[in-house]
Design a protein around this motif. Structure first.
Motif, PDB file in Angstrom:
ATOM      1  N   ILE B  18       0.837  -1.205   0.000  1.00 38.70           N
ATOM      2  CA  ILE B  18       0.000   0.000   0.000  1.00 38.70           C
ATOM      3  C   ILE B  18       0.870   1.252   0.000  1.00 38.70           C
ATOM      4  O   ILE B  18       0.516   2.283  -0.572  1.00 38.70           O
ATOM      5  N   GLN B 430      -0.129 -13.341   7.184  1.00 33.78           N
ATOM      6  CA  GLN B 430      -1.580 -13.355   6.990  1.00 33.78           C
ATOM      7  C   GLN B 430      -2.115 -14.779   7.191  1.00 33.78           C
ATOM      8  O   GLN B 430      -1.498 -15.746   6.774  1.00 33.78           O
ATOM      9  N   MET B 544      -2.037 -12.704  13.766  1.00 29.85           N
ATOM     10  CA  MET B 544      -1.979 -12.831  12.300  1.00 29.85           C
ATOM     11  C   MET B 544      -3.377 -12.895  11.681  1.00 29.85           C
ATOM     12  O   MET B 544      -3.551 -12.583  10.513  1.00 29.85           O
ATOM     13  N   ARG B 547      -8.362  -8.743  11.497  1.00 29.97           N
ATOM     14  CA  ARG B 547      -8.995  -8.163  10.309  1.00 29.97           C
ATOM     15  C   ARG B 547      -9.604  -6.812  10.673  1.00 29.97           C
ATOM     16  O   ARG B 547     -10.730  -6.495  10.331  1.00 29.97           O
ATOM     17  N   ARG B 549      -9.507  -2.831  10.381  1.00 30.02           N
ATOM     18  CA  ARG B 549      -8.961  -1.792   9.486  1.00 30.02           C
ATOM     19  C   ARG B 549      -8.705  -0.463  10.189  1.00 30.02           C
ATOM     20  O   ARG B 549      -8.293   0.503   9.540  1.00 30.02           O
ATOM     21  N   PHE B 561      -2.293   0.443   8.160  1.00 31.61           N
ATOM     22  CA  PHE B 561      -3.174  -0.668   8.570  1.00 31.61           C
ATOM     23  C   PHE B 561      -2.521  -1.591   9.607  1.00 31.61           C
ATOM     24  O   PHE B 561      -2.402  -2.796   9.403  1.00 31.61           O
ATOM     25  N   TRP B 564      -4.335  -4.908  10.861  1.00 35.96           N
ATOM     26  CA  TRP B 564      -4.691  -5.964   9.903  1.00 35.96           C
ATOM     27  C   TRP B 564      -3.513  -6.928   9.824  1.00 35.96           C
ATOM     28  O   TRP B 564      -2.404  -6.522   9.513  1.00 35.96           O
TER      29      TRP B 564
END
Lengths: 190, 808
Positions: B18, B430, B544, B547, B549, B561, B564
């Motif tokens: 990002i 992730q 990990m 979720r 934001r 972020f 996240w």
């Protein structure tokens, strides 16, 4: 303002549908909204991450709870990196998973044979373990030619894989190194 | 990754996807991001929408070039010439960020009297062994062991002046002659990128295999890393060196180390001369006298002890180390990919595992690898699909009756069918949740490892055998209800306290998860499978799988972020971010602050070390704390130097008398095509967006196969005319190693180069196709590529070699 994702999807598909089909003389909006609902109504939704490149796009996997098979895989709209989008490969993951030429049986090719034979795990794993033990025992080096302790086998190599999860890969390397392998390589090297 | 660790301290992409949106100038070189990391381009495009300039330097015009403001054709294998010229341009025109260079790089360090460079060779070269004595490149120190420095940068023996002298030879005319880029275009490119050497300008460099797959791969990346230090682009938002990692978990499996040269968390592989745990710690722990240097690797022993306790919890960490296999002292590349297949081809192995990989199509010199496999007694393939490697025994020209190898194919399940973490290029760990069940008899790799290991251990329990101790002691208690449990392994990667441990005024109980790697211990009282991951799965939960934001305004301004997933290390999103602020904690670029000291604490990202501003230097993984313009730790030199690829249209080049990297990994019994009339064309390899790596998964997926069904060769209009080749013709490419027939694509995307006054042609071929199960339907581009590699990493030179091209 941020809408909860599902509300957003429902609203977006309802209004887009209504606009797209306005020319037909009747509104199909309710049908379209129901279809969007159906896609997820009886499915378990799980987050996953794309298996191809290391952008690591978020996926939502919809699995039919009765068959245990996935029925749809799409980009996760909440994911900060891909924001719901996917490339051609990512967008094909459902087909790769469910409608491809996957091998789903253990296969064995005997020395000199021209074809595979299907086998069971119970047949294959003890046989592989036997091969590993024979090779390891025959090639194990407690010391090198300088007399230094090395506790290794140079009779077995392992290549791969950067496609496994961290947890799996860590166990894999722990197993290899407990057996004494030093020739351990994978995708990062090519 | 060897170059980034040498330059900055860690072998990883510095920023994250990002963050590309924050850049002012994006240089993509050695990557076709638009096609090979397609979603990354969302963020490149966002930067362009803000007014950023996109530069693409590549041998081909690709979809990345189509979106670029400036595209330049460069002859494959001449990146160091290009970067060397840019370094000279920046230094001579005073375009570097002086405060950053003096405070945060080793530009001011005085290099010892033994260092020198002449005729393409650094001092300390042993021509017989093809190696350097890198001790000749040490810094000069005072009587207390402190490195001598000249912050004015005027001392002729300081890094800055030596670097300026080294690159004085890289003038625009010579660089143009070697690279094939016109002088005018070089000026445009250099001036655009050098414009980011100001505190309020951010430039980033994106690269992929186009930089790595060369015999000077590490030095290519060293060169661009040095440019980013000169311009003050490391640590900042929109800056960095962004290594676009290929495989979905190539970062993670490097971190946990499925490689010969490290153990988990970048602990060097134990070698024979480090006989004991204490020898290892002594041999691998850097010592530095500067109180401003954090010298984080001084913690090495804590990480090794914690690793050993996580693998063999019933043994002491010292005994675990004694059991661990050791490599011989010498070149670590002796154990690397190319050497594995060299050794295999000579019958050096009896057995091999091939997990989710395809050396017979994806590996350099694939024909050699195919033959090598025939020497094995047994091979275990773990994959979802058949490929050229699982089927090597019935490939083109192979008589199965003559292949003695026993082959086992174990079906792995698909990523969406299992749970666990993978690290993306930006180091985000992730989490995947399992969706559908593993199809048919397929199993997760985790189950396969545990199930196979049970059988092996059973044999050792029942029959004993060679050195059974580690085999019996390995902890495999990672199942729940008889199945592999990814949560249990993830908790081990994080680590736990084995006994009650008091740190400062806080006592942690035995069994508690370790909250961060700063709490790991050297005495065997903690575990951690991979110390850099510690913090990812604590008593607060699985970080990990987050979720969330939400962001603070400072974080949102640059898109961090932080809630996240979880980024290693310590959930830090931009590495070396202490270099984005001055010694008082004030951001160089307040509009794009990564961290800032508000008088009491740091705000923004997790700082790269929590000390107050100015207390410690920013490159905490480098012994002396500063980014390394002069890198004395690589085996092929402290400054990148241009050498030709091993196979090249030139017999010599104007920078020195040394034609190729004198330390490269090469096999003298394999001939090379150098200005060889039989092989007059330069060839490079690449990927298409619809296929993945060697094509194992995607060639078996109908939608994708339909879009990109077979191999092709891109040929310039000029060369096609010369050879009488029309678009769509079948053509044959031949190298010293093999040949492959594909379809011709005649295109203006490739152009002839003018190199040293001569016209030279380059062709390109994707490496993602192969014979699959249909002998006779084309084959793999890697049948053409050579077995030569970088001396630091062993990565093969698959991006440039010489071929002949003719109509089939």
């Amino acid at each position: 303002m941020r809408m909860p994702r599902r509300t957003f999807i429902k609203l977006a598909s309802a209004s887009a549908g209504a606009l797209a089909f306005a020319g037909l003389g009747q509104s199909l909006a309710p049908t379209v909204a129901r279809a969007a609902e159906l896609k997820i109504a009886k499915a378990k939704v799980t987050p996953s991450v794309c298996c191809f490149c290391a952008v690591g796009c978020g996926l939502l996997v919809y699995t039919d709870t009765q068959t245990g098979r996935s029925i749809n895989i799409e980009g996760d709209p909440d994911h900060p990196t891909n924001e719901g989008t996917l490339c051609p490969k990512g967008a094909s993951i459902w087909q790769t998973t469910e409608r491809s030429k996957r091998v789903t049986k253990v296969l064995y090719r005997a020395p000199g044979a021209a074809a595979w034979e299907e086998k069971s795990w119970d047949w294959a794993l003890p046989r592989i373990a036997r091969k590993i033990k024979e090779t390891r025992d025959a090639t194990f080096e407690l010391t090198n030619d300088k007399g230094q302790t090395v506790n290794r086998t140079r009779g077995i190599a392992s290549v791969g894989s950067a496609a496994v999860d961290n947890e799996e890969g860590w166990l894999m390397q722990a197993m290899m190194r407990a057996l004494g392998l030093v020739y351990i390589e994978s995708h990062a090297r090519i | 990754m060897g170059a980034l660790a040498e330059s900055y301290g860690r072998g990883a992409m510095t920023n994250h996807w990002i963050d590309l949106k924050n850049s002012d100038v994006i240089l993509i070189m050695g990557s076709n991001a638009a096609e090979n990391h397609p979603i990354s381009f969302k963020w490149v495009t966002r930067a362009q929408e803000r007014g950023a300039t996109l530069i693409h330097v590549d041998p081909r015009f690709t979809r990345t070039s189509a979106k670029a403001d400036i595209h330049a054709h460069i002859r494959s294998g001449t990146d160091i010439a290009f970067f060397g010229g840019l370094i000279r341009y920046i230094m001579e025109n005073d375009l570097f960020f002086r405060q950053y260079v003096v405070d945060y790089t080793n530009a001011s360090y005085i290099v010892g009297a033994d260092y020198g460079f002449a005729d393409g060779l650094f001092t300390g070269f042993d021509a017989e062994k093809g190696t350097y004595n890198t001790k000749k490149w040490a810094f000069a120190a005072d009587e207390n062991g402190m490195t001598l420095k000249d912050p004015t940068l005027n001392d002729p023996r300081c890094v800055f002046q030596l670097m300026k002298a080294h690159y004085a030879r890289y003038d625009r005319k010579t660089v143009s002659d070697v690279t094939g880029i016109s002088e005018e275009q070089l000026s445009t490119l250099w001036s655009a990128f050098a414009s980011t050497g100001k505190p309020d300008r951010a430039g980033t460099i994106l690269y992929a295999m186009g930089q790595c797959q060369h015999t000077v791969g590490v030095q290519n990346i060293r060169a661009l890393s040095m440019i980013q230090l000169l311009l003050g682009n490391i640590g900042i938002a929109g800056g960095g060196v962004n290594a676009l990692r290929g495989e979905s978990n190539v970062q993670g499996t490097t971190d946990i180390s499925l490689l010969c040269d490290n153990l988990s968390g970048y602990l060097p592989t134990p070698k024979a001369s480090w006989a004991t745990f204490d020898d290892y710690v002594k041999g691998t722990t850097p010592v530095d006298k500067d109180p401003k240097s954090a010298n984080w690797w001084s913690n090495r022993g804590k990480y090794l002890a914690s690793y050993m306790k996580s693998v063999y919890p019933t043994a002491s960490h010292q005994d675990g180390y004694l059991w661990h296999p050791k490599v011989d002292d010498g070149k670590i590349t002796d154990y690397s990919w190319l050497q594995i297949f060299e050794r295999m081809s000579k019958g050096g192995f009896k057995g091999a595992f091939v997990w989710g990989q395809n050396p017979c199509a994806g590996g350099a010199n694939a024909g050699k690898n195919r033959k090598a496999m025939e020497t094995l007694d047994w091979m275990v393939v773990v994959n979802l699909f058949e490929n050229e490697s699982s089927l090597f025994w019935k490939g083109p020209g192979v008589d199965p009756a003559k292949v003695k190898t026993e082959v086992f194919f174990l079906p792995a399940c698909m990523s969406v069918e299992k749970g666990g973490s993978i690290a993306n290029s930006g180091r985000w760990l992730q989490w995947r949740e399992p969706g559908p069940k593993p199809m048919g008899d397929s199993r997760s790799d985790g189950d396969i490892v545990l199930d196979l290991y049970d059988e092996i251990r059973k044999l050792y329990r029942e029959e004993k055998g060679a050195f059974p101790e580690p085999v019996l002691a390995l902890d495999t208690d990672y199942r729940t209800d008889g199945k592999y449990d990814h949560h249990k392994v993830a908790k081990t990667l994080n680590g736990k306290f084995l006994t009650d441990v008091t740190i400062g005024d806080k006592t942690y109980k035995a069994g508690q998860q370790v909250p961060g790697f700063a709490m790991l211990q050297a005495d065997g009282s903690t575990t951690s499978g991979c110390w850099i991951f510690t913090g990812c799965y604590t008593d607060a939960g699985n970080m990990m799988a987050r979720r969330d934001r939400t962001q603070t305004p400072e974080q949102a301004a640059i898109g961090l972020f932080p809630n996240w997933s979880y980024a290693w290390p310590a959930n830090r999103r931009i590495l070396y971010n202490r270099a984005a602020v001055d010694m008082t904690g004030k951001p160089f670029d307040p509009k794009r602050a990564v961290i800032a000291w508000n008088g009491e604490k740091w705000v923004g990202d997790v700082p790269d070390g929590g000390w107050k501003p100015g207390e410690k230097l920013p490159f905490i993984m480098i012994r002396e704390g500063r980014g390394q313009l002069f890198g004395p730790g690589r085996v092929d030199g402290p400054f990148p130097e241009h050498y030709e690829p091993f196979e090249s249209p030139l017999e010599s080049h104007p920078f020195s008398k040394q034609r190729v990297n004198p330390t490269a990994l090469a096999f003298s019994h394999e001939p090379k095509a150098v200005r060889d009339k039989r092989y007059p064309f330069i060839c490079t390899t690449y990927r298409v967006t619809e296929q993945w790596q060697s094509g194992t998964m995607t060639r078996n997926t109908g939608w994708l196969k339909e879009m990109q069904p077979e191999g092709f060769c891109e040929i310039s209009r000029e060369l096609a005319k010369e050879l009488g080749i029309a678009n769509g013709d079948a053509v044959v490419l031949e190298s010293l190693r093999g040949k492959v027939q594909v379809v011709a694509i005649v295109t203006p995307r490739l152009k002839p180069f003018k190199v040293m006054g001569e016209v030279m042609h380059e062709v390109g071929i994707p490496w993602q196709f192969g014979w699959g199960q249909h002998v006779g339907k084309g084959d793999s581009a890697n049948l053409l590529s050579p077995s030569v590699g970088d001396p630091n990493t062993g990565i093969p030179e698959t991006k440039v070699f010489m071929v002949n091209l003719r109509k089939a």
